[in-house]
Design a protein around this motif. Structure first.
Motif, PDB file in Angstrom:
ATOM      1  N   ALA A  31      19.983 -20.532 -14.444  1.00 15.00           N
ATOM      2  CA  ALA A  31      21.253 -20.193 -13.805  1.00 15.00           C
ATOM      3  C   ALA A  31      22.388 -20.889 -14.556  1.00 15.00           C
ATOM      4  O   ALA A  31      22.242 -22.032 -15.005  1.00 15.00           O
ATOM      5  CB  ALA A  31      21.234 -20.629 -12.346  1.00 15.00           C
ATOM      6  N   ASP A  33      24.997 -22.349 -13.704  1.00 17.51           N
ATOM      7  CA  ASP A  33      25.493 -23.628 -13.188  1.00 17.51           C
ATOM      8  C   ASP A  33      24.602 -24.813 -13.569  1.00 17.51           C
ATOM      9  O   ASP A  33      24.934 -25.952 -13.286  1.00 17.51           O
ATOM     10  CB  ASP A  33      25.699 -23.569 -11.679  1.00 17.51           C
ATOM     11  N   TYR A  57      21.336 -18.763 -20.484  1.00 25.60           N
ATOM     12  CA  TYR A  57      22.064 -19.006 -19.240  1.00 25.60           C
ATOM     13  C   TYR A  57      22.655 -17.708 -18.726  1.00 25.60           C
ATOM     14  O   TYR A  57      23.087 -16.871 -19.510  1.00 25.60           O
ATOM     15  CB  TYR A  57      23.198 -20.015 -19.472  1.00 25.60           C
ATOM     16  N   SER A  59      23.202 -15.133 -14.819  1.00 24.38           N
ATOM     17  CA  SER A  59      23.081 -14.866 -13.390  1.00 24.38           C
ATOM     18  C   SER A  59      21.614 -14.807 -12.986  1.00 24.38           C
ATOM     19  O   SER A  59      20.805 -14.117 -13.622  1.00 24.38           O
ATOM     20  CB  SER A  59      23.753 -13.521 -13.093  1.00 24.38           C
ATOM     21  N   SER A  60      21.271 -15.504 -11.923  1.00 22.43           N
ATOM     22  CA  SER A  60      19.893 -15.487 -11.429  1.00 22.43           C
ATOM     23  C   SER A  60      19.450 -14.076 -11.071  1.00 22.43           C
ATOM     24  O   SER A  60      18.312 -13.685 -11.329  1.00 22.43           O
ATOM     25  CB  SER A  60      19.750 -16.403 -10.209  1.00 22.43           C
ATOM     26  N   SER A  78      16.306 -20.693 -11.083  1.00 20.96           N
ATOM     27  CA  SER A  78      17.212 -19.828 -10.344  1.00 20.96           C
ATOM     28  C   SER A  78      18.144 -20.644  -9.454  1.00 20.96           C
ATOM     29  O   SER A  78      17.768 -21.694  -8.927  1.00 20.96           O
ATOM     30  CB  SER A  78      16.382 -18.874  -9.484  1.00 20.96           C
ATOM     31  N   ALA A  79      19.350 -20.121  -9.238  1.00 24.43           N
ATOM     32  CA  ALA A  79      20.288 -20.741  -8.308  1.00 24.43           C
ATOM     33  C   ALA A  79      19.977 -20.342  -6.866  1.00 24.43           C
ATOM     34  O   ALA A  79      20.503 -20.930  -5.933  1.00 24.43           O
ATOM     35  CB  ALA A  79      21.721 -20.337  -8.661  1.00 24.43           C
ATOM     36  N   ASP A  80      19.125 -19.363  -6.680  1.00 26.19           N
ATOM     37  CA  ASP A  80      18.754 -18.858  -5.352  1.00 26.19           C
ATOM     38  C   ASP A  80      17.232 -18.791  -5.270  1.00 26.19           C
ATOM     39  O   ASP A  80      16.601 -18.062  -6.038  1.00 26.19           O
ATOM     40  CB  ASP A  80      19.362 -17.467  -5.158  1.00 26.19           C
ATOM     41  N   TYR A  83      14.978 -15.384  -5.340  1.00 22.79           N
ATOM     42  CA  TYR A  83      14.613 -14.615  -6.535  1.00 22.79           C
ATOM     43  C   TYR A  83      13.221 -14.985  -7.053  1.00 22.79           C
ATOM     44  O   TYR A  83      12.399 -14.099  -7.285  1.00 22.79           O
ATOM     45  CB  TYR A  83      15.669 -14.756  -7.625  1.00 22.79           C
TER      46      TYR A  83
END
Length: 104
Positions: A31, A33, A57, A59-60, A78-80, A83
Motif C-alpha cells: 500500500a 502509505d 507501491y 492502491s490495495s 494491504s492497507a485494508d 483484501y
C-alpha cells in the motif's frame, strides 16, 4: 513495535518459513502509505544479505485485482485487511500466511 519493525519481522518470517532462496528477488505489493516504512525495511534487509526486495507501491484495491489476475507478487501488504482475506478465501494465498502486521 513500530510498523517498520513489524514489517521487517513479517518479511523475515515469511522468507524463512516459505523456504525462499535468499539469492532470488522478492516481489512485494505494498500500500502506498507504507512507503516510508518499507524503504527502511528494504535497506536493512538487503544490507543484511537478504534477497533483493522489488517493491511496487499503489492502491490495495488495484493490487487485489492484479493478484486475482495472476500478478506475480510474493508478498502483499494491504492497507485494508479485507483484501488479503478475499485472496485467502479464493485460494490465492499460501494457507496460514495471513498476518495483521499493524493496526492504524
Amino acid at each position: 513495535m513500530r510498523v517498520s519493525q513489524r514489517l521487517f519481522a513479517a518479511v523475515g518470517a515469511w522468507l524463512f518459513l516459505s523456504g525462499v532462496v535468499y539469492a532470488q528477488d522478492v516481489k512485494i505489493a505494498a500500500a502506498a502509505d507504507l512507503k516510508f516504512a518499507m524503504a527502511d525495511l528494504q535497506a536493512k534487509f538487503e544490507k543484511q544479505g537478504g534477497a533483493k526486495l522489488d517493491v511496487s507501491y499503489g492502491s490495495s484495491g488495484n493490487f487485489l485485482t492484479q493478484i486475482q489476475n495472476g500478478a506475480p507478487f510474493d508478498l502483499f501488504f494491504s492497507a485494508d485487511s479485507e483484501y488479503p482475506k478475499k485472496l485467502e478465501s479464493a485460494g490465492l494465498t499460501e494457507p496460514g500466511t495471513l498476518y495483521e502486521y499493524a493496526v492504524g
